[in-house]
Every structure is written in structure tokens, then in C-alpha cells.
Enzyme design. Structure first.
Site, PDB file in Angstrom:
ATOM      1  N   GLU A  32       0.851  -1.192   0.000  1.00  0.00           N
ATOM      2  CA  GLU A  32       0.000   0.000   0.000  1.00  0.00           C
ATOM      3  C   GLU A  32       0.889   1.245   0.000  1.00  0.00           C
ATOM      4  O   GLU A  32       1.740   1.399   0.872  1.00  0.00           O
ATOM      5  CB  GLU A  32      -0.933   0.023   1.205  1.00  0.00           C
TER       6      GLU A  32
ATOM      7  N   GLY B 141      -7.454   0.965   2.000  1.00  0.00           N
ATOM      8  CA  GLY B 141      -8.863   1.052   1.630  1.00  0.00           C
ATOM      9  C   GLY B 141      -9.107   1.760   0.315  1.00  0.00           C
ATOM     10  O   GLY B 141     -10.208   1.703  -0.227  1.00  0.00           O
ATOM     11  N   GLY B 142      -8.106   2.458  -0.195  1.00  0.00           N
ATOM     12  CA  GLY B 142      -8.234   3.084  -1.502  1.00  0.00           C
ATOM     13  C   GLY B 142      -9.244   4.217  -1.551  1.00  0.00           C
ATOM     14  O   GLY B 142      -9.611   4.811  -0.535  1.00  0.00           O
ATOM     15  N   THR B 143      -9.714   4.506  -2.769  1.00  0.00           N
ATOM     16  CA  THR B 143     -10.596   5.646  -3.005  1.00  0.00           C
ATOM     17  C   THR B 143     -11.892   5.534  -2.221  1.00  0.00           C
ATOM     18  O   THR B 143     -12.309   6.483  -1.551  1.00  0.00           O
ATOM     19  CB  THR B 143     -10.917   5.755  -4.505  1.00  0.00           C
ATOM     20  N   CYS B 144     -12.550   4.397  -2.279  1.00  0.00           N
ATOM     21  CA  CYS B 144     -13.865   4.250  -1.652  1.00  0.00           C
ATOM     22  C   CYS B 144     -13.837   4.641  -0.179  1.00  0.00           C
ATOM     23  O   CYS B 144     -14.660   5.418   0.292  1.00  0.00           O
ATOM     24  CB  CYS B 144     -14.358   2.817  -1.809  1.00  0.00           C
TER      25      CYS B 144
ATOM     26  N   HIS C 279     -46.999  -3.414   0.565  1.00  0.00           N
ATOM     27  CA  HIS C 279     -47.545  -2.050   0.546  1.00  0.00           C
ATOM     28  C   HIS C 279     -47.423  -1.444   1.946  1.00  0.00           C
ATOM     29  O   HIS C 279     -47.627  -2.133   2.938  1.00  0.00           O
ATOM     30  CB  HIS C 279     -49.022  -2.085   0.138  1.00  0.00           C
TER      31      HIS C 279
END
Length: 459
Positions: A34, A39-42, A441
Site C-alpha cells: 500500500e 482502503g483506496g478511493t472508496c 404495501h
């Protein structure tokens, strides 16, 4: 010395960590690299922090509407941007820490922090260490695209990443780009109480969508006081008297827009330019996306590319699905393919847009004989009860096979309701599977059978 592994995973976005876990569980020795944020962009600058901000903006918007529901508020609604940011930081930070903890505790894993560069098709340099493996998985994601624009070097600007550091209320936010990221930030900051102008060079917003969807989204945003400037073919920026001025070439209205802050949201670019891919012999297209086959293999045996960097999708869920495809092929004897999946995504303005499959324009271009139906949200009881009746739902069906080709649900909970149709599409079941179902409903989903009972030949 060279450290030898069974697999090397470069990047910890949505595909990398679960793949590392599966490989580790299978007894493989795995290196996880890393460069910056786990965790990157998200996790850090995308889905989690932005949707946390969207939630705060929604509360502010509904609080201002309280009187419509018979609820009295003690005074004007004010937004504390420092607290909004602190909430966002806590939620995103928790996810970031959880991903890092997960990776560091892998039974057969070793985490390296640093910038990975290929030395050969089987070796990668990181933090002064040479790693070697027979299998290498690239999951490096993407970043905001900032194309050359006249004067942009003289005008300070923000991207989706640097917006995460904003803890103040911009007086007037100018958003360059009328697509998904730009529209979400535009509505969010308008609800925080900024003035907002969207500048889009095309003739309509979110050009990927059908014209009726684009038009409805524009109406939703304009109803909240967002200014929208289309056909801005010749944009130039300058700083003047403490303001950022964007010069336009629009057919009508003022030819300039002045604001306090500028957000560039015109697309994404893959993080592939500094990986040394040439040393590995990995091929990319002209935009830098790594070229892969239907099972996400690059042209070099033993190297895969997953997530945003392969150009096969630009969403967290497509990245995660990339992981599932690779793991299924490598570990499960299940020959899953990218071409098997149905494209689906959401635009997280309020109300949200849920999309699945083909657009109306794509169906027409395909030459298929099709049926279609549309229902406004004003004729959806749950939307009326909630006082959120903007938008509509639309479905398109193949007239011969009876299979659902595509759908758009722009309206309250549209991002959730779309899955009812998506799952039937994945199963390749006829639309009557839904049209004959009994739904609960009052819900939004209960109107899907009614919608599909009203199909007519597409003109």
C-alpha cells in the site's frame, strides 16, 4: 536479498484486501503493498466519506422543510462544517483502520508500505526491498483527472480528494463537470448553504444517461437553487479580486461566472503511470488503463489488473466483482467472466438514480424490438407520503425474449429498488417474474409490477 511470495497484491482498494484474504486462506504466502491510505478511493476519498457528507446535507435539507411536515424548528437551520467534517473523518477513518488491521493480521501475509515499481514480470521494488512472486495483482485505482485548461495553473482548485479536507462553507462553489461526482458535490454544498454553479461543456448533464433522466436531474438541482451552465465549450480560469473567475463560451447568459472556490470534477485517470509497467511488459491503452481479458488477465502471464485501473468499471462494486471473478477462476474452478455482469450503478443525489443494464438510447441503437413503460414518482404512494415525489421509474423489455434490458429509477430509494429488477435480469428471467409478484404495501418497489404491466411498444 529478494523476498519470495506466492502472490503480490499492489494496492488495497476494494479488490485487493478480499483477494489477499482468499489467497492467504488457501495457504499462499502473500505480500500486500500500500502506497498511501489503506482502503483506496472508496474508503478515503470516495463512497464512504462522500455519502457521509450527503447524509449530513440531507438532514439539513429536511430540517429546512420541517414545516411542510407540521414540525416546528426553533430558528434558522445552521450547518457546523467542522462537525460535519469530523463526523465524516471518524466514519471513513474507522474503515481505513479496519482495512489496515485486516491486512496486517493475515495468517500468511506481509504488509509493505511504499511505492511499488516493477523490476521485471515477476519482481517488484518497494521500500528498498525486492519482492518476487509467480502471481502479481495490480489494484492501484485511479485519481481525479485534471485536464489542461487555460489559466488553471493560476486559479486554486479542489478535486474530490482535496474536498475531503474542507471544513468551511464555500461562499460560491463553481463545479466544473456535470456528471456523477460533480452533481453529488453540487447538491451537497447547496444544501450546506453555499451558492453553487455547475459548468458543463456538453449540451446536457450526465450525457451517459437518457435525455429524460438528464432533464429530470437538472430540474431537481435547479429547484434547489443550483445554477447550471451548459455548452461551455471554451473555459478559461483566472483569479481576480479574491475570486475565481471562469470564462465561458455559452450561447446565452453571462459569459463569466465568479465564485469563491473551484471544484474540478471532469473524470478519472488510472494510477498506472509510475508503476514501471514497461519493465514488466504490461500493455496499457492510450489513457493509461491496463488492458485485460475477460478474466482480468493482462498480456503478461501471471499478472492481473483489478479495479479502476483496468477501465472495466469505475465503481467500488465493479472492483469488488473483479476480485470475485479472479478468485473464482484461480481458487474455485469457476470460469466467471467480466462480460457476464450487467452494468449497474447509482447517482447519489437526492433523490438518487439507480441504473441497471441498457439505456433507451442503447436499446434503440441495437435495433431490438422493445417494450417500455414509465411511471412518475407522483404516482407512487410511498413517495407521496414521504413528500418526495421528484423523478420517475422506467423499464425496457425485449419484446421477443421478455427479458428486462434496462431500467432507471430516479426517485426516493431508487438506488435500492433497482436491485429488484437487476436480480431478475441476472437470472435471465422474464419480466413477468416481477409483474406477477405480490409486493409489500406501501413501498416504492410495489409499483414495479404495476410499471411492468403497463409496457407498450417503444416508439
Amino acid at each position: 536479498m529478494t523476498a519470495r511470495f506466492d502472490a503480490i497484491i499492489i494496492g488495497t482498494g476494494q479488490a485487493g484486501p478480499p483477494l489477499a484474504a482468499r489467497l492467504s486462506e488457501a495457504g499462499m504466502k502473500v505480500a500486500v503493498i500500500e502506497r498511501k491510505l489503506f482502503g483506496g478511493t472508496c474508503v478515503n476519498t470516495g463512497c464512504i466519506p462522500t455519502k457521509t457528507l450527503v447524509a449530513s446535507a440531507y438532514v439539513a435539507h429536511m430540517a429546512r422543510r420541517a414545516a411542510e411536515y407540521g414540525v416546528a424548528t426553533p430558528g434558522p437551520i445552521n450547518v457546523d462544517m467542522k462537525r460535519v467534517k469530523a463526523r465524516k473523518d471518524e466514519i471513513a477513518g474507522r474503515s481505513n483502520r479496519n482495512v489496515e488491521k485486516w491486512m496486517r493480521e493475515l495468517a500468511n501475509g506481509t504488509v509493505y508500505q511504499g511505492h511499488a515499481r516493477f523490476e521485471s514480470p515477476r519482481t517488484v521494488w518497494v521500500a528498498g526491498q525486492l519482492l518476487e512472486a509467480e502471481k502479481i495483482f495490480i489494484n492501484v485505482g485511479g485519481r481525479a483527472l485534471v485536464p489542461p485548461m487555460p489559466g488553471l495553473d493560476q486559479a486554486p482548485y479542489l478535486t474530490n480528494s482535496s474536498m475531503m479536507d474542507v471544513d468551511f462553507l464555500p461562499g460560491h462553489l463553481i463545479v466544473i463537470g456535470g456528471s456523477y461526482v460533480g452533481l453529488e458535490f453540487a447538491q451537497m454544498y447547496r444544501r450546506f448553504d453555499s451558492s453553487v454553479t455547475i459548468v458543463e461543456k456538453g449540451p446536457r448533464l450526465i450525457a451517459r444517461e437518457d435525455e429524460d433522466v438528464s432533464r429530470a436531474v437538472q430540474e431537481i438541482l435547479e429547484a434547489e437553487g443550483i445554477q447550471i451552465r451548459l455548452n461551455a465549450e471554451c473555459m478559461a480560469m483566472r483569479k481576480e479580486d479574491g475570486h475565481i473567475v471562469v470564462a465561458l463560451d455559452c450561447g446565452e447568459g453571462s459569459r463569466e461566472v465568479a465564485g469563491s472556490h473551484l471544484l474540478i470534477a471532469v473524470g478519472r485517470a488510472p494510477n498506472t503511470g509510475d508503476l514501471g509497467l514497461d519493465r514488466a511488459g504490461v500493455e496499457t491503452d492510450k489513457s493509461g488503463y491496463i488492458e485485460v481479458d475477460d478474466q482480468l488477465r493482462t498480456n503478461v502471464p501471471g499478472i492481473w489488473a483489478l479495479g479502476d485501473c483496468n477501465g472495466k468499471g469505475a465503481f467500488t462494486h465493479t472492483s469488488y466483482n473483479d476480485y470475485e471473478i479472479v478468485a473464482a477462476n484461480l481458487l474455485d474452478g469457476d470460469p466467471r467472466r467480466v462480460s457476464d455482469r450487467i452494468m449497474t450503478y447509482a447517482l447519489f443525489i437526492d433523490p438518487p438514480l439507480g441504473r441497471a443494464g441498457m439505456t433507451e438510447a442503447e436499446v434503440r441503437k441495437s435495433g431490438r424490438k422493445a417494450l417500455s413503460a414509465t411511471r412518475p414518482m407522483t404516482r407512487v404512494g410511498r413517495a407521496v407520503e414521504k413528500g418526495e415525489t421528484q423523478g420517475f421509474m422506467k423499464a425496457i423489455v425485449d419484446a421477443d425474449t421478455k427479458q428486462i434490458l434496462g431500467a432507471a429509477i430516479l426517485g426516493v430509494t431508487g438506488d435500492e429498488v433497482i436491485h429488484t429488477l437487476l436480480d431478475v435480469m441476472v437470472a435471465k428471467a422474464p419480466y413477468t417474474t416481477v409483474s406477477r409478484a405480490m409486493h409489500i404495501h406501501p413501498t416504492v418497489s410495489e409499483l414495479l409490477p404495476t410499471l411492468l404491466q403497463d409496457l407498450k411498444p417503444m416508439a
